[in-house]
Design a protein around this motif. Structure first.
Motif, PDB file in Angstrom:
ATOM      1  N   VAL A  77      -0.549  -1.592  -9.409  1.00 46.09           N
ATOM      2  CA  VAL A  77      -0.950  -2.730  -9.244  1.00 46.09           C
ATOM      3  C   VAL A  77      -2.426  -2.673  -9.768  1.00 46.09           C
ATOM      4  O   VAL A  77      -3.229  -1.741  -9.265  1.00 46.09           O
ATOM      5  CB  VAL A  77      -0.850  -2.972  -7.609  1.00 46.09           C
ATOM      6  CG1 VAL A  77      -1.716  -4.175  -7.219  1.00 46.09           C
ATOM      7  CG2 VAL A  77       0.423  -3.023  -7.275  1.00 46.09           C
ATOM      8  N   MET A  97       0.811  -1.281  -0.181  1.00 47.45           N
ATOM      9  CA  MET A  97      -0.239   0.039  -0.090  1.00 47.45           C
ATOM     10  C   MET A  97       0.787   1.118  -0.168  1.00 47.45           C
ATOM     11  O   MET A  97       0.703   1.971   1.066  1.00 47.45           O
ATOM     12  CB  MET A  97      -0.913  -0.100   1.122  1.00 47.45           C
ATOM     13  CG  MET A  97      -1.939  -1.063   1.213  1.00 47.45           C
ATOM     14  SD  MET A  97      -3.240  -1.026  -0.198  1.00 47.45           S
ATOM     15  CE  MET A  97      -4.170   0.265   0.356  1.00 47.45           C
ATOM     16  N   THR A 142      -3.664  -9.495   1.707  1.00 45.52           N
ATOM     17  CA  THR A 142      -3.449  -8.144   1.184  1.00 45.52           C
ATOM     18  C   THR A 142      -4.354  -7.129   1.936  1.00 45.52           C
ATOM     19  O   THR A 142      -5.245  -7.229   2.512  1.00 45.52           O
ATOM     20  CB  THR A 142      -3.856  -8.382  -0.220  1.00 45.52           C
ATOM     21  OG1 THR A 142      -3.786  -7.008  -0.982  1.00 45.52           O
ATOM     22  CG2 THR A 142      -5.430  -8.630  -0.495  1.00 45.52           C
ATOM     23  N   ALA A 194      -5.950  -1.292  -4.911  1.00 44.37           N
ATOM     24  CA  ALA A 194      -4.589  -1.014  -4.554  1.00 44.37           C
ATOM     25  C   ALA A 194      -4.590   0.476  -4.577  1.00 44.37           C
ATOM     26  O   ALA A 194      -5.060   1.117  -5.164  1.00 44.37           O
ATOM     27  CB  ALA A 194      -3.551  -1.698  -5.281  1.00 44.37           C
ATOM     28  N   TYR A 195      -3.612   1.091  -3.649  1.00 43.92           N
ATOM     29  CA  TYR A 195      -3.353   2.392  -3.605  1.00 43.92           C
ATOM     30  C   TYR A 195      -2.268   2.612  -4.368  1.00 43.92           C
ATOM     31  O   TYR A 195      -1.798   3.734  -4.572  1.00 43.92           O
ATOM     32  CB  TYR A 195      -3.124   2.964  -2.332  1.00 43.92           C
ATOM     33  CG  TYR A 195      -4.516   3.264  -1.187  1.00 43.92           C
ATOM     34  CD1 TYR A 195      -4.702   4.617  -1.468  1.00 43.92           C
ATOM     35  CD2 TYR A 195      -5.073   2.468  -0.812  1.00 43.92           C
ATOM     36  CE1 TYR A 195      -5.987   5.120  -0.818  1.00 43.92           C
ATOM     37  CE2 TYR A 195      -6.334   2.535  -0.166  1.00 43.92           C
ATOM     38  CZ  TYR A 195      -6.554   4.052   0.013  1.00 43.92           C
ATOM     39  OH  TYR A 195      -7.693   4.437   0.409  1.00 43.92           O
ATOM     40  N   ASN A 196      -1.373   1.434  -4.898  1.00 48.09           N
ATOM     41  CA  ASN A 196      -0.269   1.638  -5.940  1.00 48.09           C
ATOM     42  C   ASN A 196      -0.858   1.710  -7.401  1.00 48.09           C
ATOM     43  O   ASN A 196      -1.429   0.767  -7.854  1.00 48.09           O
ATOM     44  CB  ASN A 196       0.577   0.757  -5.510  1.00 48.09           C
ATOM     45  CG  ASN A 196       1.787   0.486  -6.360  1.00 48.09           C
ATOM     46  OD1 ASN A 196       1.971   1.223  -7.244  1.00 48.09           O
ATOM     47  ND2 ASN A 196       2.844  -0.028  -5.914  1.00 48.09           N
ATOM     48  N   LYS A 234      -6.097  -3.672   0.743  1.00 42.31           N
ATOM     49  CA  LYS A 234      -6.610  -3.002  -0.098  1.00 42.31           C
ATOM     50  C   LYS A 234      -8.080  -1.957   0.096  1.00 42.31           C
ATOM     51  O   LYS A 234      -8.614  -2.639   1.183  1.00 42.31           O
ATOM     52  CB  LYS A 234      -7.203  -3.921  -1.302  1.00 42.31           C
ATOM     53  CG  LYS A 234      -6.108  -4.831  -1.791  1.00 42.31           C
ATOM     54  CD  LYS A 234      -5.340  -4.125  -3.151  1.00 42.31           C
ATOM     55  CE  LYS A 234      -4.381  -5.107  -3.758  1.00 42.31           C
ATOM     56  NZ  LYS A 234      -3.207  -5.544  -3.331  1.00 42.31           N
TER      57      LYS A 234
END
Length: 97
Positions: free
Chosen positions: A59, A1, A39, A54-56, A41
């Motif tokens: 991803v 994250m 995970t 996801a915060y990415n 999320k």
């Protein structure tokens, strides 16, 4: 994250619950033929579809159809472990722990 500032080696706080609402950040256990994964999320619910976002930005989101997944042994199963409450960097020189 990455988008929440969580880095490798960080510890996160989790409020154990299986009841969550759309938009909350959750700790989820995904299990399927390839094994198990834990995970963190954002949980987004739309009818029978769950989107784990996801915060990415690199991803991809995981989208599960709960109606299909309940009957398909090959599809991943989701179990909510709890709500993400925060994190800290124990390896940081500014950490009080």
């Amino acid at each position: 994250m990455v988008g929440l500032g969580i880095r490798s080696g960080d510890l996160i706080g989790v409020k154990q619950t299986s009841e969550v609402h759309s938009g909350q950040v959750v700790v989820a256990r995904l299990s399927g033929p390839a094994g198990m994964e834990i995970t963190v999320k954002r949980f987004l619910l739309d009818g029978s579809k769950v989107r784990l976002q996801a915060y990415n930005p690199v991803v991809a989101a995981l989208v599960l159809d709960l109606d299909v997944n309940a009957h398909d042994q090959r599809s991943p199963k989701i179990e909510i472990e709890g709500l993400y409450c925060g994190h800290f960097h124990p390896h940081s020189p500014h950490s009080d722990w």
